[in-house]
Write a protein that holds these residues in place. Sequence first.
Motif, PDB file in Angstrom:
ATOM      1  N   LYS A 110     -22.617 -96.033 -16.462  1.00 20.52           N
ATOM      2  CA  LYS A 110     -22.022 -94.994 -17.285  1.00 20.52           C
ATOM      3  C   LYS A 110     -20.529 -95.212 -17.434  1.00 20.52           C
ATOM      4  CE  LYS A 110     -20.610 -90.935 -14.709  1.00 20.52           C
ATOM      5  NZ  LYS A 110     -19.250 -91.260 -14.920  1.00 20.52           N
ATOM      6  N   LYS A 111     -19.958 -94.509 -18.405  1.00 20.73           N
ATOM      7  CA  LYS A 111     -18.519 -94.598 -18.636  1.00 20.73           C
ATOM      8  C   LYS A 111     -17.771 -93.914 -17.501  1.00 20.73           C
ATOM      9  CE  LYS A 111     -18.692 -94.485 -23.665  1.00 20.73           C
ATOM     10  NZ  LYS A 111     -18.266 -93.745 -24.869  1.00 20.73           N
ATOM     11  N   PRO A 112     -16.610 -94.442 -17.145  1.00 18.91           N
ATOM     12  CA  PRO A 112     -15.790 -93.757 -16.140  1.00 18.91           C
ATOM     13  C   PRO A 112     -15.132 -92.519 -16.752  1.00 18.91           C
ATOM     14  CG  PRO A 112     -14.636 -95.672 -16.966  1.00 18.91           C
ATOM     15  CD  PRO A 112     -16.004 -95.689 -17.597  1.00 18.91           C
ATOM     16  N   GLU A 113     -14.603 -91.674 -15.893  1.00 16.18           N
ATOM     17  CA  GLU A 113     -13.836 -90.493 -16.292  1.00 16.18           C
ATOM     18  C   GLU A 113     -14.627 -89.501 -17.135  1.00 16.18           C
ATOM     19  OE1 GLU A 113      -9.977 -91.587 -17.770  1.00 16.18           O
ATOM     20  OE2 GLU A 113      -9.747 -93.117 -16.231  1.00 16.18           O
ATOM     21  N   ARG A 114     -15.955 -89.477 -16.922  1.00 15.96           N
ATOM     22  CA  ARG A 114     -16.803 -88.497 -17.592  1.00 15.96           C
ATOM     23  C   ARG A 114     -17.905 -88.087 -16.618  1.00 15.96           C
ATOM     24  NH1 ARG A 114     -19.862 -90.464 -22.789  1.00 15.96           N
ATOM     25  NH2 ARG A 114     -21.210 -91.453 -21.256  1.00 15.96           N
ATOM     26  N   ARG A 115     -18.070 -86.794 -16.426  1.00 20.83           N
ATOM     27  CA  ARG A 115     -19.146 -86.268 -15.588  1.00 20.83           C
ATOM     28  C   ARG A 115     -20.407 -86.200 -16.441  1.00 20.83           C
ATOM     29  NH1 ARG A 115     -19.178 -83.401 -10.588  1.00 20.83           N
ATOM     30  NH2 ARG A 115     -17.020 -84.083 -10.591  1.00 20.83           N
ATOM     31  N   GLU A 116     -21.518 -86.640 -15.886  1.00 25.52           N
ATOM     32  CA  GLU A 116     -22.775 -86.612 -16.639  1.00 25.52           C
ATOM     33  C   GLU A 116     -23.802 -85.775 -15.905  1.00 25.52           C
ATOM     34  OE1 GLU A 116     -24.331 -90.183 -18.323  1.00 25.52           O
ATOM     35  OE2 GLU A 116     -22.331 -90.932 -18.857  1.00 25.52           O
ATOM     36  N   PHE A 117     -24.596 -85.078 -16.698  1.00 31.12           N
ATOM     37  CA  PHE A 117     -25.690 -84.274 -16.185  1.00 31.12           C
ATOM     38  C   PHE A 117     -26.972 -84.796 -16.822  1.00 31.12           C
ATOM     39  CE2 PHE A 117     -21.920 -81.663 -15.924  1.00 31.12           C
ATOM     40  CZ  PHE A 117     -22.002 -81.172 -14.635  1.00 31.12           C
ATOM     41  N   GLY A 151     -34.519 -79.968 -12.880  1.00 34.17           N
ATOM     42  CA  GLY A 151     -33.116 -79.648 -12.659  1.00 34.17           C
ATOM     43  C   GLY A 151     -32.230 -80.710 -13.267  1.00 34.17           C
ATOM     44  N   LEU A 152     -30.995 -80.745 -12.801  1.00 39.45           N
ATOM     45  CA  LEU A 152     -30.018 -81.688 -13.315  1.00 39.45           C
ATOM     46  C   LEU A 152     -29.565 -82.630 -12.210  1.00 39.45           C
ATOM     47  CD1 LEU A 152     -27.759 -79.165 -15.283  1.00 39.45           C
ATOM     48  CD2 LEU A 152     -29.529 -80.680 -16.229  1.00 39.45           C
ATOM     49  N   ILE A 153     -29.328 -83.868 -12.583  1.00 36.96           N
ATOM     50  CA  ILE A 153     -28.723 -84.841 -11.681  1.00 36.96           C
ATOM     51  C   ILE A 153     -27.271 -84.947 -12.118  1.00 36.96           C
ATOM     52  CG2 ILE A 153     -28.697 -87.240 -10.917  1.00 36.96           C
ATOM     53  CD1 ILE A 153     -31.733 -87.294 -11.709  1.00 36.96           C
ATOM     54  N   GLU A 154     -26.358 -84.650 -11.207  1.00 40.27           N
ATOM     55  CA  GLU A 154     -24.936 -84.645 -11.531  1.00 40.27           C
ATOM     56  C   GLU A 154     -24.298 -85.953 -11.069  1.00 40.27           C
ATOM     57  OE1 GLU A 154     -20.997 -81.842 -10.865  1.00 40.27           O
ATOM     58  OE2 GLU A 154     -22.895 -81.256  -9.971  1.00 40.27           O
ATOM     59  N   ILE A 155     -23.714 -86.666 -12.022  1.00 40.11           N
ATOM     60  CA  ILE A 155     -23.043 -87.934 -11.725  1.00 40.11           C
ATOM     61  C   ILE A 155     -21.540 -87.720 -11.945  1.00 40.11           C
ATOM     62  CG2 ILE A 155     -22.924 -90.405 -12.216  1.00 40.11           C
ATOM     63  CD1 ILE A 155     -25.745 -89.503 -11.381  1.00 40.11           C
ATOM     64  N   PRO A 156     -20.730 -87.807 -10.878  1.00 40.33           N
ATOM     65  CA  PRO A 156     -19.288 -87.540 -10.998  1.00 40.33           C
ATOM     66  C   PRO A 156     -18.554 -88.561 -11.869  1.00 40.33           C
ATOM     67  CG  PRO A 156     -19.956 -87.671  -8.687  1.00 40.33           C
ATOM     68  CD  PRO A 156     -21.129 -88.105  -9.513  1.00 40.33           C
ATOM     69  N   GLU A 157     -17.340 -88.183 -12.245  1.00 38.00           N
ATOM     70  CA  GLU A 157     -16.510 -89.004 -13.119  1.00 38.00           C
ATOM     71  C   GLU A 157     -16.270 -90.401 -12.571  1.00 38.00           C
ATOM     72  OE1 GLU A 157     -15.321 -84.699 -13.732  1.00 38.00           O
ATOM     73  OE2 GLU A 157     -15.854 -85.955 -12.037  1.00 38.00           O
ATOM     74  N   GLU A 158     -16.008 -90.512 -11.282  1.00 36.41           N
ATOM     75  CA  GLU A 158     -15.610 -91.806 -10.713  1.00 36.41           C
ATOM     76  C   GLU A 158     -16.779 -92.782 -10.542  1.00 36.41           C
ATOM     77  OE1 GLU A 158     -16.479 -88.992  -7.328  1.00 36.41           O
ATOM     78  OE2 GLU A 158     -15.329 -88.848  -9.169  1.00 36.41           O
ATOM     79  N   VAL A 159     -17.999 -92.313 -10.631  1.00 37.44           N
ATOM     80  CA  VAL A 159     -19.169 -93.192 -10.473  1.00 37.44           C
ATOM     81  C   VAL A 159     -19.470 -93.854 -11.817  1.00 37.44           C
ATOM     82  CG1 VAL A 159     -21.644 -93.252  -9.962  1.00 37.44           C
ATOM     83  CG2 VAL A 159     -20.128 -91.798  -8.607  1.00 37.44           C
ATOM     84  N   ARG A 161     -21.794 -96.693 -11.798  1.00 40.32           N
ATOM     85  CA  ARG A 161     -23.052 -97.431 -11.642  1.00 40.32           C
ATOM     86  C   ARG A 161     -23.916 -96.758 -10.586  1.00 40.32           C
ATOM     87  NH1 ARG A 161     -23.054-103.794 -11.177  1.00 40.32           N
ATOM     88  NH2 ARG A 161     -22.966-103.430 -13.394  1.00 40.32           N
ATOM     89  N   ILE A 162     -25.167 -96.577 -10.926  1.00 40.09           N
ATOM     90  CA  ILE A 162     -26.171 -96.064  -9.980  1.00 40.09           C
ATOM     91  C   ILE A 162     -27.263 -97.121  -9.890  1.00 40.09           C
ATOM     92  CG2 ILE A 162     -27.920 -94.280  -9.540  1.00 40.09           C
ATOM     93  CD1 ILE A 162     -25.271 -92.985  -9.489  1.00 40.09           C
ATOM     94  N   ARG A 163     -27.670 -97.408  -8.677  1.00 43.84           N
ATOM     95  CA  ARG A 163     -28.795 -98.315  -8.446  1.00 43.84           C
ATOM     96  C   ARG A 163     -29.835 -97.554  -7.634  1.00 43.84           C
ATOM     97  NH1 ARG A 163     -27.283-100.055 -12.297  1.00 43.84           N
ATOM     98  NH2 ARG A 163     -26.148-101.960 -12.668  1.00 43.84           N
TER      99      ARG A 163
END
Length: 179
Positions: A110-117, A151-159, A161-163
């Motif tokens: 994902k792009k940096p500096e953006r929180r994703e749900f 529900g929602l999976i919250e991915i913070p701004e600084e992340v 890559r998720i594996r």
Amino acid sequence: RAVGAALEKAAGAHDAIITSGGASRGEEDHVVNAVDALGKLHMWQLAIKPGRPVSFGQIDKCLFFGLPGNPVAVMVCFLLYVRPVLMQRGGAPWPTPRRFPLPADFDMDKKPERREFLRGMVRLDDKGRPWAGKYPRDGSGLISSLRAADGLIEIPEEVTRIRAGDPVDFVPFSELGIV
């Protein structure tokens, strides 16, 4: 003019206005500009996905919430940002929704500096351990993804890559007031 007149009339008769769509600043997006002209736009655009063009403002004493036009973005923004304010304004407590760390059963960049749900669901592996699974498609117009999700999976701004196996925060819809 029609948008401004409708907002002004609604503001005089209600404690809060919630709109959906017209929240960007394109040539045909009139809502945000009308709120700016009638009152005060306190916030416009968050670095989130889905829901970047969400806005918050005020027309006299009436609160204004401008939600995006896509259905998934509307629901996510309403649950995370609008509902808590309305609950508190109505005198109800708003406990911070609990986030449960679960291993991801997916890979993503994902792009940096953006929180994703992400729309997510709890899946059990062959040993009965819970994992966070995500809906396979990410479009903000996919209403079926809301029905499939728990529900929602919250991915913070600084992340970025998720594996599979990485810990992610899972927020059940029940923590956001949906039973």
